[in-house]
Motif scaffolding. Structure first.
Motif, PDB file in Angstrom:
ATOM      1  N   UNK A   1     -13.799 -71.856   8.394  1.00 29.64           N
ATOM      2  CA  UNK A   1     -15.144 -71.429   7.997  1.00 29.64           C
ATOM      3  C   UNK A   1     -15.456 -71.921   6.585  1.00 29.64           C
ATOM      4  N   UNK A   2     -16.707 -72.295   6.355  1.00 28.14           N
ATOM      5  CA  UNK A   2     -17.119 -72.772   5.039  1.00 28.14           C
ATOM      6  C   UNK A   2     -18.584 -72.396   4.838  1.00 28.14           C
ATOM      7  N   UNK A   3     -18.960 -72.130   3.569  1.00 26.36           N
ATOM      8  CA  UNK A   3     -20.324 -71.762   3.226  1.00 26.36           C
ATOM      9  C   UNK A   3     -20.857 -72.738   2.191  1.00 26.36           C
ATOM     10  N   UNK A   4     -22.044 -73.284   2.448  1.00 26.06           N
ATOM     11  CA  UNK A   4     -22.722 -74.177   1.516  1.00 26.06           C
ATOM     12  C   UNK A   4     -23.829 -73.412   0.805  1.00 26.06           C
ATOM     13  N   UNK A   5     -23.945 -73.603  -0.510  1.00 29.82           N
ATOM     14  CA  UNK A   5     -25.103 -73.112  -1.252  1.00 29.82           C
ATOM     15  C   UNK A   5     -26.088 -74.265  -1.363  1.00 29.82           C
ATOM     16  N   UNK A  22     -16.699 -80.587   8.968  1.00 32.03           N
ATOM     17  CA  UNK A  22     -16.970 -79.151   9.032  1.00 32.03           C
ATOM     18  C   UNK A  22     -17.739 -78.852  10.321  1.00 32.03           C
ATOM     19  N   UNK A  23     -17.094 -78.286  11.337  1.00 32.97           N
ATOM     20  CA  UNK A  23     -17.799 -77.978  12.589  1.00 32.97           C
ATOM     21  C   UNK A  23     -18.995 -77.067  12.344  1.00 32.97           C
ATOM     22  N   UNK A  28     -21.800 -71.929   7.410  1.00 29.55           N
ATOM     23  CA  UNK A  28     -22.934 -71.107   6.985  1.00 29.55           C
ATOM     24  C   UNK A  28     -23.624 -71.822   5.827  1.00 29.55           C
ATOM     25  N   UNK A  29     -24.941 -71.763   5.805  1.00 30.65           N
ATOM     26  CA  UNK A  29     -25.708 -72.318   4.693  1.00 30.65           C
ATOM     27  C   UNK A  29     -26.546 -71.202   4.088  1.00 30.65           C
ATOM     28  N   UNK A 153     -31.986 -74.556  17.789  1.00 25.46           N
ATOM     29  CA  UNK A 153     -30.603 -74.809  18.188  1.00 25.46           C
ATOM     30  C   UNK A 153     -29.773 -75.400  17.049  1.00 25.46           C
ATOM     31  N   UNK A 154     -29.816 -74.746  15.883  1.00 20.84           N
ATOM     32  CA  UNK A 154     -29.135 -75.289  14.708  1.00 20.84           C
ATOM     33  C   UNK A 154     -27.616 -75.279  14.830  1.00 20.84           C
ATOM     34  N   UNK A 155     -27.069 -74.224  15.403  1.00 14.91           N
ATOM     35  CA  UNK A 155     -25.614 -74.050  15.558  1.00 14.91           C
ATOM     36  C   UNK A 155     -24.895 -73.869  14.222  1.00 14.91           C
ATOM     37  N   UNK A 156     -25.635 -73.721  13.127  1.00 13.15           N
ATOM     38  CA  UNK A 156     -25.072 -73.259  11.864  1.00 13.15           C
ATOM     39  C   UNK A 156     -25.771 -71.944  11.553  1.00 13.15           C
ATOM     40  N   UNK A 157     -25.123 -71.114  10.749  1.00 13.80           N
ATOM     41  CA  UNK A 157     -25.723 -69.841  10.349  1.00 13.80           C
ATOM     42  C   UNK A 157     -26.521 -70.089   9.078  1.00 13.80           C
TER      43      UNK A 157
END
Length: 330
Positions: A1-5, A22-23, A28-29, A153-157
């Motif tokens: 898991x990874x989060x982008x700002x 990064x799948x 998360x963004x 359908x972004x598939x990212x949070x």
């Protein structure tokens, strides 16, 4: 898991190549909302929408904002009306009393519909209309954003940084102006004295944002002051970043900024407009990704690569450097 700002165009460009390492389902963004504006009653969330459009493969990659191929008939008609009404000397803020009236999320950033100082495409405007209607139905900005992300359908949070209002105000010798007036209407011309994140002292990150900050964090090459600064201004965010691995990608090559007004804004806030100044502004960062031509010496680990991103291959190269830096500090 990874989060982008994310804010502006720097982090969205990085996301263009992030799939290489990064799948999406593990990404998360958190997007800046300090740039949001209400124009003619519609809430526009530029930094949220840049990620929405990029991840949906809709973005205009020449401009890095808006939807590719969008028409602008409504914008053109409104500009014509502004001329006919004699109100083309804008942008026009709503009166002070109206800035804190009505829809709370839009405080301190309410503009009249004419003149239309921001170009909004017709499909783009439709999304703002849907967003505003859902907010008026009682959904939070977080809930609305997730519904829009699901629709595309972004598939990212994709998360707005807060459900509370925060407005980035640029103070100039002629007074304060919202960042969108400063950058879009005034083209960044006014001298900058300081930057205020109005409402930031009372705003809170959502529980979803704080949970996302438990994961390793990537701060993309976005403007450190007005793209990332509003996120950092929220209570608890800096503390959370101190407790998790953080890698930051510099938007500078030495003392040269890739694009945007980051140099003027950094200087106004007391930082050297350079990679060294970025490291001072980001004391929570455990490692940095710098351009190969950037010989700045930092007191933290550095991974170097060509950080200019003109296509997906470029963005993938930078994303791999970010992954390498994260592995070094996990």
């Amino acid at each position: 898991m990874v989060t982008f700002l994310s804010g502006g165009t720097g982090t969205p460009k990085l996301l263009w190549g992030a799939d290489a390492v990064f799948p999406r389902e593990e990404t998360t963004v958190v997007a800046n909302t300090g740039d949001d504006v209400e124009i003619g009653g519609l809430l526009v969330c530029p930094d949220v929408d840049t990620v929405l459009f990029e991840r949906a493969d809709l973005i205009d990659r020449d401009r890095w904002w808006g939807i590719a191929g969008d028409t602008e008939r409504t914008h053109e008609a409104m500009a014509d009306l502004a001329e006919r009404l004699g109100t083309s000397d804008g942008p026009h803020y709503l009166p002070d009393g109206r800035q804190t009236d009505g829809r709370r999320i839009a405080r301190w950033r309410r503009f009249a519909a004419v003149p239309p100082f921001m170009t909004l495409g017709d499909r783009d405007r439709a999304i703002h209309g849907v967003r505003t209607s859902l907010l008026d139905q009682g959904y939070s900005l977080t809930e609305v954003t997730r519904r829009l992300a699901d629709a595309f359908d972004l598939r990212v949070d994709l998360l707005p940084m807060s459900d509370d209002p925060v407005a980035s105000i640029v103070h100039t010798p002629d007074g304060g102006m919202h960042f969108q007036e400063y950058w879009v209407a005034e083209r960044g011309a006014p001298a900058v004295e300081s930057v205020e994140f109005r409402g930031g002292e009372d705003a809170a990150p959502t529980d979803a944002v704080l949970t996302a900050l438990d994961d390793p964090v990537v701060v993309g090459p976005s403007n450190p002051i007005t793209s990332v600064g509003p996120i950092l201004a929220l209570d608890g965010v800096r503390d959370a970043l101190e407790e998790t691995p953080v890698v930051a990608v510099s938007p500078f090559v030495g003392d040269q900024v890739f694009s945007g007004p980051a140099d003027d804004l950094m200087r106004a806030e007391g930082y050297d407009p350079s990679t060294a100044g970025l490291a001072e502004a980001y004391p929570f960062a455990d490692a940095f990704v710098l351009d190969s031509a950037d010989d700045t010496e930092l007191d933290r680990p550095v991974v170097r690569t060509d950080t200019e991103m003109n296509d997906r291959a470029d963005a993938s190269r930078v994303a791999r450097a970010v992954h390498e830096a994260l592995e070094a500090v996990r």
